[in-house]
Motif scaffolding. Structure first.
Motif, PDB file in Angstrom:
ATOM      1  N   PRO A  38      -5.441  -5.780  -4.407  1.00 15.79           N
ATOM      2  CA  PRO A  38      -5.447  -7.111  -3.789  1.00 15.79           C
ATOM      3  C   PRO A  38      -5.025  -7.025  -2.328  1.00 15.79           C
ATOM      4  N   ALA A  39      -5.634  -7.845  -1.493  1.00 14.55           N
ATOM      5  CA  ALA A  39      -5.362  -7.769  -0.064  1.00 14.55           C
ATOM      6  C   ALA A  39      -3.895  -8.021   0.259  1.00 14.55           C
ATOM      7  N   ASP A  40      -3.238  -8.889  -0.510  1.00 13.30           N
ATOM      8  CA  ASP A  40      -1.864  -9.242  -0.168  1.00 13.30           C
ATOM      9  C   ASP A  40      -0.836  -8.219  -0.620  1.00 13.30           C
ATOM     10  N   THR A  41      -1.249  -7.238  -1.416  1.00 11.57           N
ATOM     11  CA  THR A  41      -0.300  -6.203  -1.854  1.00 11.57           C
ATOM     12  C   THR A  41      -0.743  -4.794  -1.481  1.00 11.57           C
ATOM     13  N   ALA A  42      -1.952  -4.632  -0.987  1.00 17.59           N
ATOM     14  CA  ALA A  42      -2.435  -3.293  -0.614  1.00 17.59           C
ATOM     15  C   ALA A  42      -1.560  -2.710   0.494  1.00 17.59           C
ATOM     16  N   THR A  43      -1.263  -1.438   0.389  1.00 18.46           N
ATOM     17  CA  THR A  43      -0.437  -0.787   1.408  1.00 18.46           C
ATOM     18  C   THR A  43      -1.262   0.036   2.399  1.00 18.46           C
ATOM     19  N   ILE A  44      -2.530   0.295   2.068  1.00 18.64           N
ATOM     20  CA  ILE A  44      -3.425   1.000   2.984  1.00 18.64           C
ATOM     21  C   ILE A  44      -4.599   0.073   3.267  1.00 18.64           C
ATOM     22  N   HIS A  45      -4.804  -0.238   4.530  1.00 12.20           N
ATOM     23  CA  HIS A  45      -5.777  -1.263   4.906  1.00 12.20           C
ATOM     24  C   HIS A  45      -6.017  -1.166   6.405  1.00 12.20           C
ATOM     25  N   PRO A  46      -7.034  -1.843   6.926  1.00 16.81           N
ATOM     26  CA  PRO A  46      -7.163  -1.921   8.380  1.00 16.81           C
ATOM     27  C   PRO A  46      -5.860  -2.438   8.983  1.00 16.81           C
ATOM     28  N   GLY A  47      -5.434  -1.817  10.077  1.00 14.74           N
ATOM     29  CA  GLY A  47      -4.179  -2.223  10.711  1.00 14.74           C
ATOM     30  C   GLY A  47      -2.970  -1.409  10.300  1.00 14.74           C
ATOM     31  N   VAL A  48      -3.079  -0.573   9.260  1.00 21.14           N
ATOM     32  CA  VAL A  48      -1.947   0.259   8.886  1.00 21.14           C
ATOM     33  C   VAL A  48      -1.757   1.331   9.962  1.00 21.14           C
ATOM     34  N   GLN A  49      -0.511   1.732  10.197  1.00 23.60           N
ATOM     35  CA  GLN A  49      -0.243   2.798  11.155  1.00 23.60           C
ATOM     36  C   GLN A  49      -0.666   4.142  10.564  1.00 23.60           C
ATOM     37  N   MET A  50      -1.195   5.011  11.430  1.00 29.22           N
ATOM     38  CA  MET A  50      -1.616   6.346  11.011  1.00 29.22           C
ATOM     39  C   MET A  50      -0.978   7.371  11.948  1.00 29.22           C
TER      40      MET A  50
END
Length: 288
Positions: A38-50
């Motif tokens: 789910p978008a509200d709980t995903a930890t890897i997504h666009p905008g995550v730091q790499m």
């Protein structure tokens, strides 16, 4: 135009040195169906730091291949080994494919943040152009996309929606005209976790480099650490990836690599069969 790359080098208690349940989404054509967090709980997504050997960048979009592997994109220069002014991807140095990359939340100059996943560098436009002997000046200057293959243990933690804005709703294939509104989401460690500064709305200055790039102005420009972050057009389609910060003649503007060009090049040179952009599970909503 004088430009510099926008990745950031960070360390604890030190200043940055600029080197510039699940829901099922409709899979992209030709790719295996993927169950997204789910978008509200995903930890890897666009905008995550790499983080790549100390250099911090921001994820742009999520991609899949024909056998169900999942990739997160950032800028090829995020794995670069040269200076911030090394903007020619056809001769710039890069870490090799297979280099480990960490996905992190909350990284800053005073905190290492929380590692929420890992992956490996699976494609770099810089390395691909060098292998192919590319001589097109526009491609060399603006083709700045890399893909990190998410390690299997963390694939279930991925969602392809862009935070705050939603989308992407397909790929912008015809560029942008001067004055068109654009949207982005940066996550530089230099902001110290102030999330209100991450969503960005701005204006395209048009298209340059024979379609390879779009100079843009946003209310607050992308800064080191925002490198690689996603840009959406006015319809919520994936426009491109943040690549450079201009020093002159358009001081404070950012260079955004055109995703339709970058992805087409990756599809033809990466050896990743069925490579496609993953659509967001959340609808595009441009209201601030």
């Amino acid at each position: 135009m004088q430009v510099t790359r926008t990745r950031a080098w960070t360390s604890l208690a030190a200043s940055a040195v600029v080197a510039a349940g699940t829901v099922t989404a409709t899979a992209a054509p030709g790719s295996a169906a993927t169950a997204w967090a789910p978008a509200d709980t995903a930890t890897i997504h666009p905008g995550v730091q790499m983080y790549t050997e100390g250099a911090q960048c921001t994820a742009n979009f999520v991609y899949t291949d024909g056998v169900g592997n999942v990739y997160v994109g950032y800028a090829a220069h995020c794995a670069g080994t040269g200076e911030a002014t090394d903007t020619n991807g056809c001769d710039a140095g890069s870490l090799p494919l297979g280099t480990k990359v960490e996905f992190v939340e909350g990284g800053s100059l005073v905190s290492a943040g929380e590692t929420v996943g890992t992956g490996t560098l699976a494609y770099s436009s810089w390395l691909a152009m060098q292998d192919a002997g590319t001589t097109d000046e526009n491609a060399c200057a603006y083709n700045d996309l890399a893909l990190v293959k998410v390690d299997p243990a963390f694939v279930a933690d991925v969602n392809p929606s862009v935070p705050f804005w939603g989308g992407p709703a397909g790929i912008d294939s015809d560029g942008t005209a001067a004055g068109e509104t654009v949207y982005s989401y940066g996550n530089s460690s230099l902001r110290g976790g102030v999330e209100e500064l991450s969503p960005k709305q701005g204006t395209s200055l048009g298209t340059e480099g024979d379609g390879w790039s779009h100079p843009v102005y946003t209310v607050s420009p992308g800064v080191p650490g925002d490198s690689g972050s996603a840009f959406l057009d006015a319809e919520g389609k994936a426009l491109g990836t943040l690549s450079t910060l201009a020093i002159a003649p358009l001081a404070g503007s950012n260079g955004v690599g055109d995703l339709s060009h970058e992805l087409a090049f990756a599809q033809s040179t990466s050896g990743i069969a069925g490579l496609e952009l993953a659509a967001g599970t959340e609808p595009f909503s441009p209201a601030l």
